[in-house]
Design a protein around this motif. Sequence first.
Motif, PDB file in Angstrom:
ATOM      1  N   ALA A  22       1.058  -1.154  -0.013  1.00 31.59           N
ATOM      2  CA  ALA A  22      -0.011   0.079   0.036  1.00 31.59           C
ATOM      3  C   ALA A  22       0.812   1.255   0.011  1.00 31.59           C
ATOM      4  O   ALA A  22       0.440   2.280  -0.717  1.00 31.59           O
ATOM      5  CB  ALA A  22      -1.035  -0.147   1.221  1.00 31.59           C
ATOM      6  N   ILE A  23       1.966   1.251   0.729  1.00 30.44           N
ATOM      7  CA  ILE A  23       2.941   2.374   0.591  1.00 30.44           C
ATOM      8  C   ILE A  23       3.529   2.630  -0.571  1.00 30.44           C
ATOM      9  O   ILE A  23       3.749   4.052  -0.788  1.00 30.44           O
ATOM     10  CB  ILE A  23       3.729   2.122   1.892  1.00 30.44           C
ATOM     11  N   CYS A  24       3.829   1.611  -1.418  1.00 27.95           N
ATOM     12  CA  CYS A  24       4.396   1.689  -2.520  1.00 27.95           C
ATOM     13  C   CYS A  24       3.279   2.204  -3.559  1.00 27.95           C
ATOM     14  O   CYS A  24       3.806   2.908  -4.455  1.00 27.95           O
ATOM     15  CB  CYS A  24       5.128   0.349  -3.063  1.00 27.95           C
ATOM     16  N   VAL A  25       2.324   1.931  -3.581  1.00 28.08           N
ATOM     17  CA  VAL A  25       1.202   2.243  -4.397  1.00 28.08           C
ATOM     18  C   VAL A  25       1.046   3.825  -4.045  1.00 28.08           C
ATOM     19  O   VAL A  25       0.827   4.618  -4.988  1.00 28.08           O
ATOM     20  CB  VAL A  25       0.037   1.617  -4.216  1.00 28.08           C
ATOM     21  N   MET A  26       1.114   4.081  -2.835  1.00 30.85           N
ATOM     22  CA  MET A  26       1.112   5.468  -2.393  1.00 30.85           C
ATOM     23  C   MET A  26       1.942   6.489  -3.029  1.00 30.85           C
ATOM     24  O   MET A  26       1.717   7.635  -3.762  1.00 30.85           O
ATOM     25  CB  MET A  26       0.766   5.628  -0.897  1.00 30.85           C
ATOM     26  N   LEU A  27       3.298   5.936  -2.866  1.00 28.11           N
ATOM     27  CA  LEU A  27       4.503   6.706  -3.583  1.00 28.11           C
ATOM     28  C   LEU A  27       4.277   6.660  -5.095  1.00 28.11           C
ATOM     29  O   LEU A  27       4.672   7.762  -5.810  1.00 28.11           O
ATOM     30  CB  LEU A  27       5.743   5.942  -3.043  1.00 28.11           C
ATOM     31  N   GLY A  28       3.952   5.527  -5.550  1.00 27.39           N
ATOM     32  CA  GLY A  28       3.821   5.448  -7.128  1.00 27.39           C
ATOM     33  C   GLY A  28       2.860   6.622  -7.503  1.00 27.39           C
ATOM     34  O   GLY A  28       2.738   7.222  -8.543  1.00 27.39           O
ATOM     35  N   SER A  29       1.660   6.572  -6.857  1.00 28.76           N
ATOM     36  CA  SER A  29       0.365   7.645  -7.072  1.00 28.76           C
ATOM     37  C   SER A  29       0.954   9.043  -6.819  1.00 28.76           C
ATOM     38  O   SER A  29       0.742  10.014  -7.592  1.00 28.76           O
ATOM     39  CB  SER A  29      -0.937   7.402  -6.386  1.00 28.76           C
ATOM     40  N   TRP A  30       1.771   9.371  -5.829  1.00 23.33           N
ATOM     41  CA  TRP A  30       2.247  10.733  -5.611  1.00 23.33           C
ATOM     42  C   TRP A  30       3.327  10.970  -6.744  1.00 23.33           C
ATOM     43  O   TRP A  30       3.273  12.182  -7.358  1.00 23.33           O
ATOM     44  CB  TRP A  30       3.234  10.683  -4.374  1.00 23.33           C
ATOM     45  N   GLN A  31       4.114  10.103  -7.130  1.00 21.25           N
ATOM     46  CA  GLN A  31       5.034  10.476  -8.478  1.00 21.25           C
ATOM     47  C   GLN A  31       4.059  10.803  -9.611  1.00 21.25           C
ATOM     48  O   GLN A  31       4.497  11.679 -10.418  1.00 21.25           O
ATOM     49  CB  GLN A  31       5.834   9.294  -8.850  1.00 21.25           C
ATOM     50  N   MET A  32       2.917   9.828  -9.724  1.00 18.63           N
ATOM     51  CA  MET A  32       2.101  10.262 -11.010  1.00 18.63           C
ATOM     52  C   MET A  32       1.434  11.686 -10.810  1.00 18.63           C
ATOM     53  O   MET A  32       1.147  12.349 -11.897  1.00 18.63           O
ATOM     54  CB  MET A  32       0.914   8.928 -11.132  1.00 18.63           C
ATOM     55  N   ASP A  33       1.036  11.959  -9.607  1.00 21.66           N
ATOM     56  CA  ASP A  33       0.399  13.538  -9.637  1.00 21.66           C
ATOM     57  C   ASP A  33       1.555  14.365  -9.658  1.00 21.66           C
ATOM     58  O   ASP A  33       1.002  15.398 -10.479  1.00 21.66           O
ATOM     59  CB  ASP A  33      -0.027  13.520  -8.196  1.00 21.66           C
ATOM     60  N   ARG A  34       2.676  14.043  -9.406  1.00 21.57           N
ATOM     61  CA  ARG A  34       3.836  15.262  -9.600  1.00 21.57           C
ATOM     62  C   ARG A  34       3.914  15.263 -11.172  1.00 21.57           C
ATOM     63  O   ARG A  34       4.047  16.298 -11.864  1.00 21.57           O
ATOM     64  CB  ARG A  34       5.097  14.883  -8.993  1.00 21.57           C
ATOM     65  N   ARG A  35       3.869  14.062 -11.672  1.00 25.49           N
ATOM     66  CA  ARG A  35       4.060  14.067 -13.290  1.00 25.49           C
ATOM     67  C   ARG A  35       2.778  14.829 -13.871  1.00 25.49           C
ATOM     68  O   ARG A  35       3.158  15.526 -14.980  1.00 25.49           O
ATOM     69  CB  ARG A  35       4.044  12.688 -13.759  1.00 25.49           C
ATOM     70  N   ASP A  36       1.794  14.484 -13.434  1.00 23.51           N
ATOM     71  CA  ASP A  36       0.546  15.343 -14.153  1.00 23.51           C
ATOM     72  C   ASP A  36       0.689  16.746 -13.996  1.00 23.51           C
ATOM     73  O   ASP A  36       0.345  17.419 -14.909  1.00 23.51           O
ATOM     74  CB  ASP A  36      -0.989  14.939 -13.411  1.00 23.51           C
ATOM     75  N   ALA A  37       1.015  17.357 -12.811  1.00 30.22           N
ATOM     76  CA  ALA A  37       1.250  18.624 -12.456  1.00 30.22           C
ATOM     77  C   ALA A  37       2.311  19.457 -13.336  1.00 30.22           C
ATOM     78  O   ALA A  37       2.176  20.395 -13.939  1.00 30.22           O
ATOM     79  CB  ALA A  37       1.590  18.993 -11.134  1.00 30.22           C
ATOM     80  N   ILE A  38       3.555  18.552 -13.625  1.00 30.22           N
ATOM     81  CA  ILE A  38       4.408  19.054 -14.520  1.00 30.22           C
ATOM     82  C   ILE A  38       3.981  19.201 -16.057  1.00 30.22           C
ATOM     83  O   ILE A  38       4.464  20.097 -16.626  1.00 30.22           O
ATOM     84  CB  ILE A  38       5.698  18.254 -14.369  1.00 30.22           C
TER      85      ILE A  38
END
Length: 291
Positions: A22-38
Amino acid sequence: MYRFLLSGRWLGWLALVCALSAICVMLGSWQMDRRDAIREDIGNVVNNYDADPVPFEEAAGLFDSYDPSREWTPVEMTGVYDTQNQRIVRNRPLSGRAGYEVVVPLKLSDGTAVVINRGWLPIGNDEAGRPDTVPAAPSGEVTVVARIKPAEPALDRGAPEGQLASIDLARYQDEVGYELVQGAYGLMATEDPAPAEVPEAAPKPSVDEGPHLSYAMQWYAFGFMLFVGLGYAARQEALNLRYADEDEYEDEDDDEMIAAHPAPSERRRPRRQRGSTQENEEDALLDAQGY
């Protein structure tokens, strides 16, 4: 064969793997959110940065109320710089170099005052905490093309006289004593007439979205591999238990075989047959002679 998975030890391992995944999925989603913002920022650069300048009359509302989708839009405006209220903004790095930025209000003919960021200056050598020289803004009427940038938040730190900690337009307005548009400021692209010396212009923003997608895939892969590892460990445990049971059955079969078919050394020796063998005859002769 897999009943051991219901034991407390294996249920504990399963809970731990679920939590880590679950932590890995959260970190992956966080990276995807950062990518979307960029990617959104990159879209604004691609769509707006090199667009034809918009007259201020059409873009006035963008300075009053900032619209993120219009960031970097060039706006053309004509007015007079209020050089008496020019300020230096501290702690503005550029390409790995520490320095400052120069901001000054541009008063338009309709009375509107827009803050213009004229560019970057390096740290000075003559006096600590100040640039050596600040190129003068053009005097008189000037036509400026500037790109829309959002106002910056207030920072919990002070600044020397004549300087700002950030491009906090509310704080700047308090210092100049008259109204400044509060939604956005302009990052200068060109000035007409152009002065002989100007601050260094900010480079065009990068359109590289960075490694965020790769990082996100790695975090998702880590979460998946945790379950793969748990499954592999469970399979090995099941095989070990199976081999242990087979060894136990083989031992029991060997014991039964030995009991049913003892080794020759363990069998009872047959009794020597009675009869008139040569040894018996010799013993009897010796007895008769009194030996």
